[in-house]
Write an enzyme that holds these catalytic residues in place. Structure first.
Site, PDB file in Angstrom:
ATOM      1  N   LYS A  96      -3.595  -8.226 -41.099  1.00 46.30           N
ATOM      2  CA  LYS A  96      -3.338  -8.989 -40.364  1.00 46.30           C
ATOM      3  C   LYS A  96      -4.315  -9.920 -39.708  1.00 46.30           C
ATOM      4  CE  LYS A  96      -3.050  -6.092 -36.216  1.00 46.30           C
ATOM      5  NZ  LYS A  96      -2.051  -5.685 -35.115  1.00 46.30           N
ATOM      6  N   GLU A 154       0.838  -1.200   0.014  1.00 47.29           N
ATOM      7  CA  GLU A 154      -0.133  -0.176  -0.015  1.00 47.29           C
ATOM      8  C   GLU A 154       0.881   1.226   0.134  1.00 47.29           C
ATOM      9  OE1 GLU A 154      -3.026   2.382   3.071  1.00 47.29           O
ATOM     10  OE2 GLU A 154      -2.665  -0.087   3.437  1.00 47.29           O
ATOM     11  N   HIS A 178      -5.701   5.369 -28.254  1.00 48.77           N
ATOM     12  CA  HIS A 178      -5.792   4.493 -29.056  1.00 48.77           C
ATOM     13  C   HIS A 178      -7.221   4.513 -30.029  1.00 48.77           C
ATOM     14  CE1 HIS A 178      -5.120   0.303 -30.837  1.00 48.77           C
ATOM     15  NE2 HIS A 178      -6.309   0.019 -30.415  1.00 48.77           N
ATOM     16  N   ALA A 204       5.635  -5.508 -30.121  1.00 49.53           N
ATOM     17  CA  ALA A 204       6.227  -5.352 -31.224  1.00 49.53           C
ATOM     18  C   ALA A 204       6.280  -6.494 -32.345  1.00 49.53           C
ATOM     19  CB  ALA A 204       7.876  -5.094 -31.192  1.00 49.53           C
TER      20      ALA A 204
END
Length: 319
Positions: free
Chosen positions: A200, A42, A132, A232
């Site tokens: 892909k 904590e 994103h 990657a």
């Protein structure tokens, strides 16, 4: 009466290096905040100087582990309880942004949950870089200043003077992002910059089984543009396919270099000549000789200056 346009900048564990660069750009000192930890894991955050009546900017990326998000939440709460005028969370890398929708049954929407937590803690404004999914801005009921990393990365690529430059999107979902990057490069170089797309097949998270390049890359200087490099795997596999397809040179340009697991080793052994990313996350360039880091400090400092002076942010953040 004390003016309310004064500000201070503080940083969490994942934001200290970038925060110091931002302070250098603004000509100010980084504030002192302390994170104390208990033996069970904590921790608590507290400011070692007064923030009363100040606009407080907290620089921290919320990448996993969740401790980084919790640090930011605790700093926001501490600033509010210390009577800060405004609390602005500067989140260069907004973690959990890949969980922006229900793409299968019985799944959480992590990005929305994080947005709720930041607002519940007391954030008055968010500054972030290359979400994103841009629609995440709509998860907030407070102002969100969305900075584009291409304003830092495009000049870097344009300065290479690549003769047969072509931009590649690593997947169909990133085609809009890559197209915008290609148009920016076209404006900066005054030369036509074509674009190709990689198709892909991804059977599971962080796994890519097949990549095909849609477009002509033979003899071209390829720049793969994306927002995140995590494992990657996509970048390295795409570079391999492009090399086999006759590309003259292959580079990858990403905003957020997460580089988890053995990503650096993959990049080192790949057909990529270089991976260029920003300092939205702290990156140890000694882990890979192909890494190159460009700083977001200048554009974030411009955004902070614009907020403080009540001027337009879009003038320095054109897409």
């Amino acid at each position: 009466m004390e003016e309310t346009n004064q500000f201070k900048i503080f940083a969490g564990s994942k934001g200290e290096a970038l925060a110091k660069r931002i302070c250098d750009e603004l000509g100010c000192q980084l504030g002192n905040v302390r994170i104390d930890r208990f033996s069970d894991g904590e921790f608590c955050a507290y400011f070692e100087e007064s923030v009363r009546g100040q606009s407080v900017y907290l620089v921290q990326s919320t990448c996993p582990s969740s401790d980084n998000l919790m640090e930011l939440l605790l700093m926001i709460d501490a600033a509010k309880r210390a009577s800060a005028y405004k609390v602005i969370a500067v989140i260069p890398y907004f973690g959990w942004a890949r969980q922006d929708r229900k793409d299968k049954p019985r799944v959480s929407i992590g990005a929305k949950l994080v947005a709720n937590m930041l607002q519940a803690a007391g954030a008055d404004r968010i500054i972030t870089v290359d979400l994103h999914a841009e629609q995440i801005q709509g998860f907030f009921d407070i102002p969100v200043d969305h900075i584009y990393g291409s304003n830092v990365l495009a000049p870097c690529v344009a300065g290479m003077n690549l003769k047969k430059l072509i931009v590649a999107s690593p997947d169909i979902g990133g085609s809009k992002r890559a197209s915008t990057f290609a148009k920016k490069l076209h404006t900066m170089t005054e030369h036509e910059v074509p674009m190709v797309i990689c198709y892909k097949n991804r059977p599971d998270f962080n796994k890519v089984s097949e990549i095909r390049v849609l477009g002509d890359i033979y003899g071209k200087d390829v720049v793969i543009f994306d927002d995140i490099a995590d494992t990657a795997g996509t970048l390295c596999k795409a570079a391999e396919v492009m090399k086999e397809g006759g590309a003259k040179s292959i580079r990858a340009v990403v905003t957020h270099g997460v580089l988890s697991g053995n990503a650096c080793q993959k990049i080192e052994e790949s057909a990529l000549e270089e991976l260029i990313c920003t300092d939205s996350l702290p990156i140890d360039t000694s882990r890979c000789s192909k890494l190159r880091v460009e700083s977001l400090a200048g554009i974030i400092a411009c955004t902070i200056r614009a907020i403080q002076n009540h001027t337009s942010i879009s003038e320095t953040n054109a897409r």
